[in-house]
Design an enzyme around this catalytic site. Structure first.
Site, short mmCIF file in Angstrom:
data_model
loop_
_atom_site.label_atom_id
_atom_site.label_comp_id
_atom_site.label_asym_id
_atom_site.label_seq_id
_atom_site.Cartn_x
_atom_site.Cartn_y
_atom_site.Cartn_z
N GLY A 94 0.79 -1.23 0.00
CA GLY A 94 0.00 0.00 0.00
C GLY A 94 0.82 1.27 0.00
O GLY A 94 0.33 2.34 0.37
N HIS A 101 9.43 5.88 4.06
CA HIS A 101 8.90 6.66 5.17
C HIS A 101 8.23 5.75 6.18
O HIS A 101 7.70 4.69 5.84
CB HIS A 101 7.90 7.72 4.67
CG HIS A 101 6.76 7.16 3.88
ND1 HIS A 101 6.89 6.82 2.54
CD2 HIS A 101 5.49 6.84 4.23
CE1 HIS A 101 5.73 6.34 2.11
NE2 HIS A 101 4.87 6.33 3.11
P1 5GP Z 1 2.01 5.56 2.10
O1 5GP Z 1 0.62 5.18 1.72
O2 5GP Z 1 2.90 5.79 0.91
O3 5GP Z 1 2.62 4.66 3.14
O4 5GP Z 1 1.85 6.93 2.86
C1 5GP Z 1 1.98 8.18 2.25
C2 5GP Z 1 1.50 9.20 3.24
O5 5GP Z 1 1.97 10.46 2.82
C3 5GP Z 1 -0.03 9.29 3.35
O6 5GP Z 1 -0.42 9.05 4.69
C4 5GP Z 1 -0.34 10.71 2.90
O7 5GP Z 1 -1.37 11.30 3.66
C5 5GP Z 1 0.98 11.42 3.10
N1 5GP Z 1 1.24 12.51 2.17
C6 5GP Z 1 1.12 12.47 0.81
N2 5GP Z 1 1.50 13.64 0.28
C7 5GP Z 1 1.86 14.45 1.32
C8 5GP Z 1 2.34 15.80 1.39
O8 5GP Z 1 2.53 16.49 0.39
N3 5GP Z 1 2.60 16.29 2.64
C9 5GP Z 1 2.42 15.52 3.77
N4 5GP Z 1 2.69 16.11 4.94
N5 5GP Z 1 1.97 14.26 3.72
C10 5GP Z 1 1.70 13.73 2.52
#
Ligand code: 5GP
Ligand code: ZN
Length: 117
Positions: A94, A101
């Site tokens: 996901g 991160h």
């Molecule tokens: P993943 O699904 O890749 O593990 O999580 C990505 C996370 O990055 C999501 O929880 C989403 O809300 C966060 N996110 C995406 N774009 C941005 C952004 O531009 N700024 C911040 N602060 N969070 C972001």
């Protein structure tokens, strides 16, 4: 650094974010769409796509991220109440943003399930 990566842009200050902690190796900022009262993303300050791309050359940054969780948790006020750290990897994991991160979640009692399917 990857010039098309939003998290690299956050590190460089090219797009705004709510940074709560940073050092030479690590940046921690509030998630744009929090799913818990505390939802902070902790990232290495070099572009590593995901856990599959950790290697001898960049692992120092990953180790510094591990070390930073307790600092970030303290700043967020959850070091004593506890927290959960999640790292999504790849399509089935996901992962949406392709810069390694870790989600630090807390501020309430989290459910016992660690997956939603
Ligand atoms: P993943 O699904 O890749 O593990 O999580 C990505 C996370 O990055 C999501 O929880 C989403 O809300 C966060 N996110 C995406 N774009 C941005 C952004 O531009 N700024 C911040 N602060 N969070 C972001
Ligand atoms: Zn990046």
């Amino acid at each position: 650094m990857d010039e098309n990566c939003i998290f690299c842009k956050i590190i460089k200050g090219e797009i705004p974010s709510n940074i709560v902690y940073e050092n030479e190796y690590v940046c921690a900022f509030k998630d744009l769409n929090p799913v818990a009262p505390v939802h902070i993303l902790v990232i290495p300050k070099i572009h590593i796509q995901d856990l599959e791309h950790v290697n001898k050359e960049n692992v120092e940054y990953v180790a510094k991220v591990q070390e930073a969780f307790k600092e970030v948790a303290k700043i967020a006020g959850v070091n004593e109440s506890g927290y959960r750290v999640i790292c999504n990897c790849g399509k089935d994991g996901g992962q949406e943003v392709k810069h390694l991160h870790y989600h630090l979640l807390g501020g309430k009692k989290l459910g016992t399930k660690i997956i939603n399917d």
